[in-house]
Design an enzyme around this catalytic site. Structure first.
Site, mmCIF file in Angstrom:
data_model
loop_
_atom_site.group_PDB
_atom_site.id
_atom_site.type_symbol
_atom_site.label_atom_id
_atom_site.label_comp_id
_atom_site.label_asym_id
_atom_site.label_seq_id
_atom_site.Cartn_x
_atom_site.Cartn_y
_atom_site.Cartn_z
ATOM 1 N N ARG A 1 -2.498 -9.009 12.768
ATOM 2 C CA ARG A 1 -1.669 -8.156 13.632
ATOM 3 C C ARG A 1 -0.816 -9.033 14.552
ATOM 4 O O ARG A 1 -1.295 -10.076 15.011
ATOM 5 C CB ARG A 1 -2.550 -7.240 14.494
ATOM 6 C CG ARG A 1 -3.288 -6.154 13.707
ATOM 7 C CD ARG A 1 -2.342 -5.163 13.056
ATOM 8 N NE ARG A 1 -3.000 -4.131 12.281
ATOM 9 C CZ ARG A 1 -3.199 -4.167 10.969
ATOM 10 N NH1 ARG A 1 -2.817 -5.215 10.253
ATOM 11 N NH2 ARG A 1 -3.766 -3.153 10.343
ATOM 12 N N ASP B 1 -19.499 -4.121 -10.114
ATOM 13 C CA ASP B 1 -20.280 -3.337 -11.083
ATOM 14 C C ASP B 1 -21.268 -4.307 -11.733
ATOM 15 O O ASP B 1 -21.397 -5.448 -11.288
ATOM 16 C CB ASP B 1 -19.323 -2.692 -12.117
ATOM 17 C CG ASP B 1 -19.887 -1.390 -12.700
ATOM 18 O OD1 ASP B 1 -21.094 -1.352 -13.014
ATOM 19 O OD2 ASP B 1 -19.124 -0.430 -12.848
ATOM 20 N N LYS C 1 0.736 -7.982 -2.753
ATOM 21 C CA LYS C 1 -0.598 -7.524 -3.155
ATOM 22 C C LYS C 1 -0.497 -6.077 -3.620
ATOM 23 O O LYS C 1 0.069 -5.240 -2.923
ATOM 24 C CB LYS C 1 -1.567 -7.613 -1.976
ATOM 25 C CG LYS C 1 -2.961 -7.103 -2.312
ATOM 26 C CD LYS C 1 -3.942 -7.375 -1.197
ATOM 27 C CE LYS C 1 -3.975 -6.306 -0.149
ATOM 28 N NZ LYS C 1 -4.532 -5.022 -0.614
ATOM 29 N N ASP D 1 -5.455 -6.532 -6.198
ATOM 30 C CA ASP D 1 -6.617 -6.336 -5.314
ATOM 31 C C ASP D 1 -7.383 -5.087 -5.714
ATOM 32 O O ASP D 1 -7.220 -4.029 -5.119
ATOM 33 C CB ASP D 1 -6.079 -6.232 -3.872
ATOM 34 C CG ASP D 1 -7.157 -5.964 -2.837
ATOM 35 O OD1 ASP D 1 -8.337 -6.258 -3.107
ATOM 36 O OD2 ASP D 1 -6.807 -5.465 -1.746
ATOM 37 N N LEU D 2 -8.218 -5.231 -6.756
ATOM 38 C CA LEU D 2 -8.985 -4.070 -7.229
ATOM 39 C C LEU D 2 -10.453 -4.176 -6.829
ATOM 40 O O LEU D 2 -11.219 -3.248 -7.055
ATOM 41 C CB LEU D 2 -8.848 -3.922 -8.752
ATOM 42 C CG LEU D 2 -7.421 -3.676 -9.261
ATOM 43 C CD1 LEU D 2 -7.405 -3.550 -10.783
ATOM 44 C CD2 LEU D 2 -6.793 -2.448 -8.626
ATOM 45 N N LYS D 3 -10.842 -5.298 -6.262
ATOM 46 C CA LYS D 3 -12.206 -5.491 -5.715
ATOM 47 C C LYS D 3 -13.281 -4.979 -6.672
ATOM 48 O O LYS D 3 -14.047 -4.069 -6.349
ATOM 49 C CB LYS D 3 -12.352 -4.773 -4.373
ATOM 50 C CG LYS D 3 -11.411 -5.256 -3.272
ATOM 51 C CD LYS D 3 -11.766 -4.595 -1.953
ATOM 52 C CE LYS D 3 -10.878 -5.019 -0.800
ATOM 53 N NZ LYS D 3 -9.525 -4.465 -0.852
ATOM 54 N N LEU D 4 -13.353 -5.589 -7.858
ATOM 55 C CA LEU D 4 -14.333 -5.133 -8.839
ATOM 56 C C LEU D 4 -15.769 -5.337 -8.340
ATOM 57 O O LEU D 4 -16.073 -6.350 -7.699
ATOM 58 C CB LEU D 4 -14.133 -5.872 -10.173
ATOM 59 C CG LEU D 4 -13.064 -5.262 -11.094
ATOM 60 C CD1 LEU D 4 -11.681 -5.389 -10.518
ATOM 61 C CD2 LEU D 4 -13.114 -5.909 -12.477
ATOM 62 N N THR E 1 -12.894 -6.379 6.385
ATOM 63 C CA THR E 1 -12.533 -6.628 7.792
ATOM 64 C C THR E 1 -12.645 -5.351 8.637
ATOM 65 O O THR E 1 -12.600 -5.411 9.847
ATOM 66 C CB THR E 1 -11.098 -7.193 7.899
ATOM 67 O OG1 THR E 1 -10.253 -6.444 7.044
ATOM 68 C CG2 THR E 1 -11.046 -8.645 7.506
ATOM 69 N N GLY F 1 -0.229 -5.861 5.729
ATOM 70 C CA GLY F 1 0.241 -4.563 5.260
ATOM 71 C C GLY F 1 1.105 -3.892 6.296
ATOM 72 O O GLY F 1 2.292 -4.205 6.443
ATOM 73 N N ARG F 2 0.503 -2.955 7.036
ATOM 74 C CA ARG F 2 1.264 -2.112 7.957
ATOM 75 C C ARG F 2 2.164 -2.839 8.950
ATOM 76 O O ARG F 2 3.264 -2.333 9.227
ATOM 77 C CB ARG F 2 0.298 -1.142 8.662
ATOM 78 C CG ARG F 2 -0.197 -0.058 7.706
ATOM 79 C CD ARG F 2 -1.466 0.589 8.177
ATOM 80 N NE ARG F 2 -2.610 -0.321 8.102
ATOM 81 C CZ ARG F 2 -3.850 0.006 8.437
ATOM 82 N NH1 ARG F 2 -4.117 1.215 8.871
ATOM 83 N NH2 ARG F 2 -4.828 -0.866 8.329
ATOM 84 N N ASP G 1 0.844 -1.201 0.000
ATOM 85 C CA ASP G 1 0.000 0.000 0.000
ATOM 86 C C ASP G 1 0.878 1.250 0.000
ATOM 87 O O ASP G 1 0.953 1.974 0.998
ATOM 88 C CB ASP G 1 -0.961 -0.034 1.197
ATOM 89 C CG ASP G 1 -1.992 -1.146 1.059
ATOM 90 O OD1 ASP G 1 -2.432 -1.410 -0.081
ATOM 91 O OD2 ASP G 1 -2.352 -1.759 2.073
ATOM 92 N N GLN H 1 -8.292 -1.823 11.628
ATOM 93 C CA GLN H 1 -8.859 -3.166 11.465
ATOM 94 C C GLN H 1 -9.648 -3.545 12.719
ATOM 95 O O GLN H 1 -9.244 -3.225 13.830
ATOM 96 C CB GLN H 1 -7.743 -4.204 11.239
ATOM 97 C CG GLN H 1 -6.999 -4.029 9.919
ATOM 98 C CD GLN H 1 -7.797 -4.511 8.717
ATOM 99 O OE1 GLN H 1 -9.000 -4.709 8.788
ATOM 100 N NE2 GLN H 1 -7.117 -4.669 7.593
HETATM 101 O O1 C5P Z 1 -2.186 -2.621 6.812
HETATM 102 P P1 C5P Z 1 -3.120 -3.805 6.886
HETATM 103 O O2 C5P Z 1 -2.428 -5.075 7.351
HETATM 104 O O3 C5P Z 1 -4.383 -3.511 7.662
HETATM 105 O O4 C5P Z 1 -3.532 -4.045 5.364
HETATM 106 C C1 C5P Z 1 -4.515 -4.978 4.989
HETATM 107 C C2 C5P Z 1 -4.659 -4.975 3.505
HETATM 108 O O5 C5P Z 1 -5.692 -5.878 3.158
HETATM 109 C C3 C5P Z 1 -5.044 -3.610 2.911
HETATM 110 O O6 C5P Z 1 -4.397 -3.505 1.654
HETATM 111 C C4 C5P Z 1 -6.559 -3.712 2.734
HETATM 112 O O7 C5P Z 1 -7.021 -2.953 1.645
HETATM 113 C C5 C5P Z 1 -6.732 -5.203 2.449
HETATM 114 N N1 C5P Z 1 -8.056 -5.759 2.767
HETATM 115 C C6 C5P Z 1 -8.612 -5.703 4.015
HETATM 116 N N2 C5P Z 1 -9.845 -6.272 4.253
HETATM 117 C C7 C5P Z 1 -10.505 -6.863 3.259
HETATM 118 C C8 C5P Z 1 -9.955 -6.918 1.982
HETATM 119 C C9 C5P Z 1 -8.707 -6.366 1.767
HETATM 120 O O8 C5P Z 1 -8.007 -5.185 4.935
HETATM 121 N N3 C5P Z 1 -11.661 -7.478 3.520
#
Ligand code: C5P
Length: 233
Positions: free
Chosen positions: A181, A64, A32, A59-62, A119, A210-211, A10, A190
Site C-alpha cells: 500500500r 490438493d 498477475k 495465481d491459482l494457488k493449487l 496476507t 492490485g487495488r 483482479d 490487507q
Molecule cells: O488489491 P491488492 O493489492 O490487495 O491485491 C493483492 C493481490 O495479491 C490479490 O490478487 C490477492 O489475491 C493476492 N495475494 C494476496 N496475499 C497472498 C497471496 C496473494 O493478497 N498471500
C-alpha cells in the site's frame, strides 16, 4: 528474473482487463492473473495477454492431493506462463508433485512459488479459526523452508517477512510480496502491509500490487509511482 512490480489483474472479464492494459500503451507490465479472471475466461486470456508481450504470474494457488496437483500443473505447463503457485499448506509431497508436473519434457518450466500464509490472515485468525498455536512468523518460516527443501523457487509472503525468508532460505530464494500500500493509500482487507519503497529495502524480489493501481484515478501514474518507489527508477 529481475526485481519487478507485478500488477494483480483482479478483473471479472476479458474486456475490462484488456481496456485496463490498453492504458499502458507501449509499456508491458508484468501481470498477475488470478482465479476470478481465469475461471471467467479460461486459458484463452493467458494466450491473449502473452501475445501482447506481458510476463504472466498465474495465481491459482493449487492445493490438493499430490497426484491431482501434479496432473493439473502438467496441464498448466503448456500455457507457458512465467510464474505459477501452490499453497505450501499442501505440504512437501504436494509441492514436489507440482514441480514434477510443471517440468516440460525438455526440462524447462515456469517459476514455482509457494504461498505461505495469506496476507489477509492475522495472528488472531491463525490461532482462533485455524487452531494453529505456533506464532505467525514461525509458520511462515517453516512453510518457506518446506518449499525450499522441496525444490521450489520462492514463496509468496508478506513483505514484513521477506528479509527473514531470505536469511533462512538463501538470497536466491525468491520473495513475492502482496500486501503493498502507498503511505497515503487505503488499506482495504490487507492486514500485514508495507509501502513499495520499504518492500524494496526489505528483500522483496517482486511486489504484487492490485487495488492501489487498478482502482487508482490514474493507474499508469500509480504503476509508475510503484516502480519508482520499489525499484528506485
Ligand atoms: O488489491 P491488492 O493489492 O490487495 O491485491 C493483492 C493481490 O495479491 C490479490 O490478487 C490477492 O489475491 C493476492 N495475494 C494476496 N496475499 C497472498 C497471496 C496473494 O493478497 N498471500
Amino acid at each position: 528474473m529481475n526485481k519487478d512490480v507485478i500488477i494483480a489483474l483482479d478483473f471479472p472479464t476479458k474486456d475490462e482487463t484488456l481496456a485496463f492494459l490498453d492504458q499502458f500503451q507501449g509499456r508491458k507490465p508484468f501481470v498477475k492473473i488470478g482465479m476470478e479472471l481465469f475461471y471467467a475466461e479460461g486459458p484463452a486470456i493467458i494466450r491473449e495477454i502473452k501475445t501482447r508481450g506481458h510476463k504472466i504470474f498465474l495465481d491459482l494457488k493449487l492445493h490438493d492431493i499430490p497426484n491431482t496437483v501434479k496432473r493439473a500443473m502438467s496441464v498448466l505447463s503448456h500455457l507457458d506462463v512465467d510464474m505459477v503457485n501452490v499453497h505450501a499448506a499442501g505440504a512437501s509431497a504436494m509441492m514436489k508433485g507440482a514441480l514434477e508436473g510443471l517440468t516440460r519434457a525438455d526440462g524447462t518450466r515456469s517459476l514455482l512459488i509457494a504461498v505461505t500464509q495469506l496476507t489477509s490472515t492475522d495472528a488472531e485468525t491463525l490461532k482462533n479459526e485455524l487452531l494453529i498455536d505456533t506464532p505467525m512468523e514461525e509458520t511462515v518460516m517453516r512453510y518457506a523452508k518446506n518449499a525450499a527443501d522441496s525444490g521450489l523457487d520462492g514463496v509468496v509472503c508478506s513483505p514484513l517477512e521477506a528479509r527473514k525468508v531470505k536469511d533462512a532460505c538463501g538470497e536466491k530464494f525468491l520473495t513475492v510480496t502482496p500486501g503493498i500500500r502507498f503511505a497515503d493509500g487505503d488499506v482495504g482487507d490487507q492486514k500485514r502491509i508495507m509501502t513499495p519503497e520499504r518492500a524494496g529495502q526489505s528483500g522483496s524480489d517482486f511486489i504484487v500490487v492490485g487495488r492501489p493501481i487498478t482502482q487508482a484515478a490514474d493507474p499508469v501514474a500509480a504503476y509508475e509511482r510503484c516502480c519508482k518507489e520499489f525499484l528506485g527508477q
